[in-house]
Design a protein around this motif. Structure first.
Motif, short mmCIF file in Angstrom:
data_model
loop_
_atom_site.label_atom_id
_atom_site.label_comp_id
_atom_site.label_asym_id
_atom_site.label_seq_id
_atom_site.Cartn_x
_atom_site.Cartn_y
_atom_site.Cartn_z
N VAL A 294 0.83 -1.21 0.00
CA VAL A 294 0.00 0.00 0.00
C VAL A 294 0.86 1.25 0.00
O VAL A 294 1.95 1.29 0.58
CB VAL A 294 -0.95 0.04 1.23
N GLY A 295 0.34 2.30 -0.65
CA GLY A 295 0.92 3.63 -0.57
C GLY A 295 2.30 3.75 -1.17
O GLY A 295 2.69 3.03 -2.10
N VAL A 296 3.06 4.70 -0.62
CA VAL A 296 4.45 4.93 -1.02
C VAL A 296 5.34 4.80 0.21
O VAL A 296 6.16 3.90 0.31
CB VAL A 296 4.63 6.32 -1.68
N GLY A 297 5.12 5.67 1.19
CA GLY A 297 5.92 5.61 2.40
C GLY A 297 5.71 4.34 3.20
O GLY A 297 6.59 3.92 3.95
N SER A 298 4.55 3.70 3.04
CA SER A 298 4.23 2.50 3.84
C SER A 298 4.71 1.21 3.21
O SER A 298 4.62 0.15 3.84
CB SER A 298 2.71 2.41 4.06
N VAL A 299 5.19 1.26 1.98
CA VAL A 299 5.58 0.03 1.30
C VAL A 299 6.68 -0.67 2.11
O VAL A 299 7.67 -0.06 2.51
CB VAL A 299 6.08 0.32 -0.13
N GLY A 300 6.47 -1.95 2.34
CA GLY A 300 7.43 -2.73 3.11
C GLY A 300 6.99 -2.99 4.53
O GLY A 300 7.48 -3.93 5.17
N THR A 301 6.08 -2.16 5.06
CA THR A 301 5.50 -2.48 6.35
C THR A 301 4.47 -3.59 6.15
O THR A 301 3.99 -3.82 5.04
CB THR A 301 4.82 -1.25 6.98
N ARG A 302 4.15 -4.29 7.23
CA ARG A 302 3.21 -5.39 7.09
C ARG A 302 1.80 -4.87 6.95
O ARG A 302 1.34 -4.06 7.76
CB ARG A 302 3.29 -6.32 8.31
N CYS A 303 1.12 -5.30 5.91
CA CYS A 303 -0.26 -4.89 5.69
C CYS A 303 -1.03 -6.10 5.16
O CYS A 303 -0.62 -6.73 4.18
CB CYS A 303 -0.32 -3.74 4.68
N TRP A 304 -2.13 -6.41 5.83
CA TRP A 304 -2.94 -7.57 5.47
C TRP A 304 -4.35 -7.14 5.11
O TRP A 304 -4.91 -6.24 5.75
CB TRP A 304 -3.00 -8.56 6.64
N ILE A 305 -4.89 -7.73 4.08
CA ILE A 305 -6.32 -7.56 3.81
C ILE A 305 -7.01 -8.86 4.19
O ILE A 305 -6.52 -9.96 3.91
CB ILE A 305 -6.63 -7.16 2.35
N ILE A 306 -8.14 -8.72 4.87
CA ILE A 306 -8.84 -9.87 5.44
C ILE A 306 -10.28 -9.85 4.93
O ILE A 306 -11.00 -8.86 5.11
CB ILE A 306 -8.81 -9.82 6.98
N LEU A 307 -10.65 -10.91 4.25
CA LEU A 307 -11.99 -11.03 3.69
C LEU A 307 -12.88 -11.77 4.67
O LEU A 307 -12.57 -12.89 5.10
CB LEU A 307 -11.93 -11.77 2.35
N LEU A 308 -13.99 -11.14 5.03
CA LEU A 308 -14.99 -11.74 5.90
C LEU A 308 -16.31 -11.78 5.16
O LEU A 308 -16.58 -10.94 4.28
CB LEU A 308 -15.15 -10.96 7.20
N LEU A 309 -17.15 -12.73 5.51
CA LEU A 309 -18.48 -12.84 4.92
C LEU A 309 -19.52 -12.87 6.03
O LEU A 309 -19.29 -13.46 7.08
CB LEU A 309 -18.60 -14.10 4.06
N GLY A 310 -20.67 -12.24 5.75
CA GLY A 310 -21.78 -12.24 6.69
C GLY A 310 -22.78 -13.32 6.33
O GLY A 310 -22.50 -14.51 6.43
N ARG A 311 -23.91 -12.89 5.81
CA ARG A 311 -24.98 -13.85 5.50
C ARG A 311 -24.56 -14.86 4.44
O ARG A 311 -24.81 -16.06 4.55
CB ARG A 311 -26.22 -13.09 5.03
N ASP A 312 -23.90 -14.38 3.35
CA ASP A 312 -23.47 -15.25 2.26
C ASP A 312 -22.40 -14.53 1.46
O ASP A 312 -21.87 -13.50 1.91
CB ASP A 312 -24.66 -15.64 1.37
N ASP A 313 -22.08 -15.04 0.27
CA ASP A 313 -21.01 -14.46 -0.54
C ASP A 313 -21.33 -13.05 -1.02
O ASP A 313 -20.42 -12.31 -1.44
CB ASP A 313 -20.73 -15.35 -1.76
N SER A 314 -22.57 -12.67 -0.99
CA SER A 314 -22.95 -11.31 -1.43
C SER A 314 -22.94 -10.32 -0.26
O SER A 314 -23.39 -9.19 -0.41
CB SER A 314 -24.34 -11.32 -2.08
N ASP A 315 -22.42 -10.76 0.88
CA ASP A 315 -22.42 -9.93 2.10
C ASP A 315 -20.99 -9.85 2.65
O ASP A 315 -20.70 -10.36 3.73
CB ASP A 315 -23.37 -10.56 3.12
N PRO A 316 -20.07 -9.20 1.88
CA PRO A 316 -18.66 -9.21 2.28
C PRO A 316 -18.28 -8.02 3.16
O PRO A 316 -18.95 -6.99 3.21
CB PRO A 316 -17.95 -9.08 0.93
N LEU A 317 -17.18 -8.21 3.86
CA LEU A 317 -16.53 -7.12 4.59
C LEU A 317 -15.03 -7.29 4.39
O LEU A 317 -14.49 -8.36 4.65
CB LEU A 317 -16.87 -7.17 6.08
#
Length: 471
Positions: A294-317
């Protein structure tokens, strides 16, 4: 005397303290910038930052910083912090963004689903001299103006308008009741009204399209871009090295260990949310995770994207868990009162923003296989965000954009700093405005020298840079 003690003085006494700041630093003194004789080598500064980053991603950071002086500036907050520490200051402090360049002012969604204009990035947030944020904003506008071929006169008008907006807005906040300062905010309709009255038809259409597009940049749009169906299950799509799911990072046992650490991060971070948000988050389940650059200054720091689901596949976070090292300002402005650097980021964001992401929280975990504990802050990956495109701005558009940034930064500072004292220090003349025009041009020259130094370091093999095309 502390900032809290200031607030228990009368308005007249607080104003007197502000005017007394002119004996420490005259407003015209802010015009001067000259690199200190013992100024650290800028490459050494960014290399020290890189020492604790993911080694294979550091060349991407340098590649992004090489692209232009403006991209270099975005990644050089630590360099500028060193320089700002030696500049005049009134002695008045506020909660700082710490990296208040122009692209960190953007459209955001409030939890109530209103489109707002506000400061966005708080990785470096810390209490410090309010002047530092204003100077970084002014310099960013000059550098962007140079990249777009604006004349010296046009750039000066942009900076004067921006700083005047900060000064006059701070004066308005000084006269407000305290609670009204905290209610103050700039919504999209107000932004459009303020800009459209001063723009031609073509520019108004562009602003209107930007506002409309921002409302489509939500988690569903992000999901379309970042995820797909694999073996009948929704999963994050690999785009290495920029997006790398866990399967592409580590072998089986190590991957399972990291996956468990990140699941624990989500579970434990929930405790930093208000009770109603914890109840909301509990209705989602984690289904996938990936490392993201992510970004420019932040490149190299640890950054995770986490996919969560609610009711079903059409209900993401989609959540983003971003590593929070110590602020680059800490060496010069003092260490954070928060032991957890993620909490430092969250506290600063909540203090400066009119309204913050409803999933904003923090946690510390033993992340990775090296046994080190690291601090993170967590928020939604994308929620009605629109980043300004400096390269598309005319001088008049950038001037109006700067005006909104100046007012927004004043409001952010007025929530934590002594707004009456700062307003009194700035006064009714344009002395500070004119001083920052000169400072911004001088520092933009320094930024260009530092950018050339990075290019030379890459040519000499001192550091390695990778372009996006070859990443």
């Amino acid at each position: 005397m502390t900032e809290t003690a200031h607030r228990h003085l009368t308005p007249q006494e607080r104003a007197a303290l502000g005017r007394a700041g002119r004996t420490r630093a005259r407003r015209s003194d802010h015009a001067e910038f000259a690199p200190a004789p013992d100024r650290p080598d800028p490459i050494d500064v960014i290399e020290r930052q890189s020492a604790d980053r993911i080694p294979e991603l550091v060349p991407i950071r340098y590649g992004r910083m090489l692209e232009s002086p403006f991209r270099f500036f975005r990644g050089a907050a630590a360099i500028m912090a060193t320089d700002l520490a030696a500049t005049p200051a009134s002695g008045l402090r506020a909660q700082l963004c710490g990296d208040a360049h122009m692209l960190n002012f953007r459209l955001l969604a409030s939890p109530e689903r209103h489109l707002m204009f506000d400061v966005n990035d708080f990785d470096e947030t810390l209490p410090g001299p309010w002047e530092w944020d204003v100077k970084r904003l002014a310099v960013s506008l000059v550098i962007a103006g140079r990249d777009s071929g604006f004349s010296t006169t046009e750039r000066a008008r942009v900076v004067r308008t921006t700083v005047r907006s900060y000064r006059k807005s701070m004066g308005e906040f000084a006269r407000m009741r305290t609670i009204d300062v905290w209610y103050s905010r700039i919504d999209a309709e107000e932004l459009y009204a303020a800009m459209s009255a001063r723009l031609d038809t073509r520019a108004r259409r562009r602003v209107s399209r930007t506002l409309s597009k921002a409302r489509t940049r939500d988690h569903l749009q992000a999901l379309e871009k970042l995820a797909g169906v694999v073996d009948g299950q929704l999963r994050i799509t690999a785009d290495p090295p920029l997006i790398t799911p866990l399967d592409g990072l580590l072998p089986g046992v190590e991957r399972k260990q990291l996956e468990q650490q990140l699941r624990e991060l989500v579970d434990r971070y929930a405790l930093t949310l208000p009770a109603d948000r914890r109840a909301l988050l509990a209705q989602y389940r984690v289904v996938d995770m990936a490392r993201k650059v992510v970004g420019v200054g932040s490149v190299g720091t640890r950054c995770w994207i986490i996919l969560l689901l609610g009711r079903d596949d059409s209900d993401p976070l989609l959540l983003q868990a971003k590593e929070a090292p110590a602020s680059v300002l800490a060496e010069f402005a003092g260490a954070s009162s928060h032991v957890n650097q993620g909490e430092r980021v969250v506290a600063g964001q909540r203090l400066m923003q009119a309204t913050s992401d409803m999933f904003l929280g923090w946690e510390r975990i033993e992340e990775g296989l090296d046994g080190r504990q690291r601090d993170f802050y967590i928020r939604q990956l994308r929620d009605w965000k629109a980043i300004p495109q400096a390269e598309l701005m005319t001088p008049d558009v950038m001037r109006l954009f700067g005006r909104m940034c100046g007012a927004t930064l004043a409001r952010a500072h007025a929530r934590s700093g002594d707004r009456i004292a700062i307003a009194a220090y700035l006064g009714g003349s344009d002395s500070f405005d004119r001083a920052l025009v000169r400072f911004a041009e001088s520092y933009a020259d320094q930024n260009e020298r530092d950018h050339r130094a990075l290019a030379a370091a890459v040519r000499d093999g001192r550091v390695t840079a990778v372009s996006e095309g070859s990443a």
